[in-house]
Write a protein that holds these residues in place. Sequence first.
Motif, PDB file in Angstrom:
ATOM      1  N   TYR A 132       0.837  -1.199   0.000  1.00 45.80           N
ATOM      2  CA  TYR A 132       0.000   0.000   0.000  1.00 45.80           C
ATOM      3  C   TYR A 132       0.874   1.251   0.000  1.00 45.80           C
ATOM      4  CZ  TYR A 132      -3.184  -3.703   1.190  1.00 45.80           C
ATOM      5  OH  TYR A 132      -3.883  -4.882   1.155  1.00 45.80           O
TER       6      TYR A 132
ATOM      7  N   GLN B 175      -1.181  -0.790  -4.157  1.00 45.67           N
ATOM      8  CA  GLN B 175      -2.498  -0.176  -4.047  1.00 45.67           C
ATOM      9  C   GLN B 175      -2.308   1.263  -3.572  1.00 45.67           C
ATOM     10  OE1 GLN B 175      -5.483  -2.642  -2.380  1.00 45.67           O
ATOM     11  NE2 GLN B 175      -7.029  -1.028  -2.256  1.00 45.67           N
TER      12      GLN B 175
ATOM     13  N   ASN C 170      -7.194   9.146  -0.215  1.00 49.55           N
ATOM     14  CA  ASN C 170      -8.479   9.242   0.490  1.00 49.55           C
ATOM     15  C   ASN C 170      -9.309   7.967   0.281  1.00 49.55           C
ATOM     16  OD1 ASN C 170      -8.046  11.889   1.516  1.00 49.55           O
ATOM     17  ND2 ASN C 170      -8.574  12.731  -0.489  1.00 49.55           N
ATOM     18  N   GLU C 171      -8.614   6.844   0.297  1.00 46.42           N
ATOM     19  CA  GLU C 171      -9.260   5.557   0.086  1.00 46.42           C
ATOM     20  C   GLU C 171      -8.842   4.584   1.187  1.00 46.42           C
ATOM     21  OE1 GLU C 171      -9.647   5.019  -4.665  1.00 46.42           O
ATOM     22  OE2 GLU C 171      -7.603   5.278  -3.920  1.00 46.42           O
ATOM     23  N   THR C 172      -9.636   3.533   1.346  1.00 44.58           N
ATOM     24  CA  THR C 172      -9.387   2.529   2.381  1.00 44.58           C
ATOM     25  C   THR C 172      -9.399   1.142   1.772  1.00 44.58           C
ATOM     26  OG1 THR C 172     -10.451   3.933   4.046  1.00 44.58           O
ATOM     27  CG2 THR C 172     -10.170   1.597   4.590  1.00 44.58           C
TER      28      THR C 172
ATOM     29  N   ARG D  57     -14.373  11.825   4.176  1.00 40.88           N
ATOM     30  CA  ARG D  57     -14.557  10.727   3.228  1.00 40.88           C
ATOM     31  C   ARG D  57     -13.989   9.427   3.793  1.00 40.88           C
ATOM     32  NH1 ARG D  57     -11.890  10.570  -2.838  1.00 40.88           N
ATOM     33  NH2 ARG D  57     -12.292   8.360  -3.270  1.00 40.88           N
ATOM     34  N   LEU D  58     -12.851   9.511   4.437  1.00 40.22           N
ATOM     35  CA  LEU D  58     -12.234   8.318   5.014  1.00 40.22           C
ATOM     36  C   LEU D  58     -13.087   7.745   6.142  1.00 40.22           C
ATOM     37  CD1 LEU D  58      -8.422   9.223   5.133  1.00 40.22           C
ATOM     38  CD2 LEU D  58      -9.553   7.570   3.650  1.00 40.22           C
TER      39      LEU D  58
ATOM     40  N   GLN E 216      -8.173  -2.405   8.326  1.00 42.29           N
ATOM     41  CA  GLN E 216      -8.459  -1.364   7.351  1.00 42.29           C
ATOM     42  C   GLN E 216      -7.233  -0.464   7.212  1.00 42.29           C
ATOM     43  OE1 GLN E 216     -12.460   0.295   8.702  1.00 42.29           O
ATOM     44  NE2 GLN E 216     -12.893  -0.238   6.558  1.00 42.29           N
TER      45      GLN E 216
ATOM     46  N   ALA F  10      -5.982   2.786   5.472  1.00 42.06           N
ATOM     47  CA  ALA F  10      -6.448   3.989   4.784  1.00 42.06           C
ATOM     48  C   ALA F  10      -5.259   4.875   4.443  1.00 42.06           C
ATOM     49  CB  ALA F  10      -7.436   4.749   5.673  1.00 42.06           C
TER      50      ALA F  10
ATOM     51  N   GLN G  63     -15.785   5.430   5.244  1.00 40.51           N
ATOM     52  CA  GLN G  63     -15.361   4.110   4.782  1.00 40.51           C
ATOM     53  C   GLN G  63     -15.003   3.168   5.945  1.00 40.51           C
ATOM     54  OE1 GLN G  63     -12.045   4.892   2.135  1.00 40.51           O
ATOM     55  NE2 GLN G  63     -13.177   6.454   1.013  1.00 40.51           N
TER      56      GLN G  63
ATOM     57  N   LEU H   5      -3.437   4.659  -2.276  1.00 39.46           N
ATOM     58  CA  LEU H   5      -4.571   5.094  -1.467  1.00 39.46           C
ATOM     59  C   LEU H   5      -4.599   6.617  -1.381  1.00 39.46           C
ATOM     60  CD1 LEU H   5      -4.187   2.500   1.444  1.00 39.46           C
ATOM     61  CD2 LEU H   5      -5.733   2.356  -0.528  1.00 39.46           C
TER      62      LEU H   5
END
Length: 380
Positions: free
Chosen positions: A221, A246, A250-252, A284-285, A263, A265, A288, A248
């Motif tokens: 990540y 992967q 603002n994604e988890t 946003r995080l 998780q 993030a 999730q 990231l």
Amino acid sequence: MGLFRTIASSLILVIFIYVSHQLTRFTDFTWVGTTSLVAFLALLFTMVIGTFLFFWKEKNLDHKPWRDRLLNGSLTVMAYINFLVSFVILRDLFAFADNLIMPTPFEHLYSSQATAALLGLPVLFIVLGNAIVQIGPRLKKVPVFFKNLPQELEGLRIVHISDLHISPSLPTSFVQKLVARVLEIQPDVIVFTGDILDSFVEKHAEEFKILKNLKAQHGIYYVPGNHEYYWDAHKGLQAFRELGFQVLVNETANIPVGSALLQVAGVPDPAAGHFKHESPDFARLQSQQREGSFKLLLSHQPSLAAHAQIAGYDLQLSGHTHGGQFFPWNWLIVFFEKYSKGLYRLGNMQLYVNQGTGYWGPQLRLGTYCELTEIVLRKN
């Protein structure tokens, strides 16, 4: 940017005048010796200013070895000036304090011999600092304890890499040593917390080919730091995605480990907004997050820890500070960064700041080392 260049150049000029004056004021050099010393210092300072002014506006993707050699030489000169200025300031402070406490002649501190020593010591420091870099990344194992850690995550090993700064000044052999060391560890998860690429991605196909060998049971990540945004971030981030990392923003990522959920993030560096990219978005995080999961946040900037704590994360991994990298900044970094290196507790959240797996600028570390961190999750 023009204002910044003007301020930076003016500051360097002031430092040059101060150092030249202090190194020649009390010596018994002849006028030829004094002129030669000032000319030598002028050459060093001009080389640093001129080279950085050139590279600040350099947008040519052509790989030309002479440019890399010029840049590396200028970075070494920058390190020399850093140490020289530090020694001159320390000498002046010592002389001032000594005169206050015990007013005695201190001409010996400003003699020709003392000046020669001041000019030679930076070379020794550069050699020592370079030797530390040549050793390669040093593994630091950090157990981190949590009361709420799910039993299935007990002993989970996370390799943390930050601030590698792939660029013309970082040898390919350094990346090879790093990847070999990580493969020896066989981690469960690998995370990159920014400033991994510090150049145009097109120039570093070989380094990316080496990074492609990295493997971890539960994935790799990556979050961008501020330096990724200086060099066409779209292409850089896509290159990491093509490696299988992967990315990231603002994604988890949800990682099931037995009946537990990890998780991972990631937030982009706040610098992203200045380059019209997506800025950190904790709201946003939070949307999730899943109840009962162990929540890990990757953030290049440790300064975002207060937001992460409010958002309910258990652990934040960061970099950015380099721990100051070399003297005297390894001492002064605490005045600029609230979280400079190591492990911190903020309420129910913990923060770990990696002092940098690679380095920025000159090929040296002094008072710090190139850190490869193995975070081990433990239950209290």
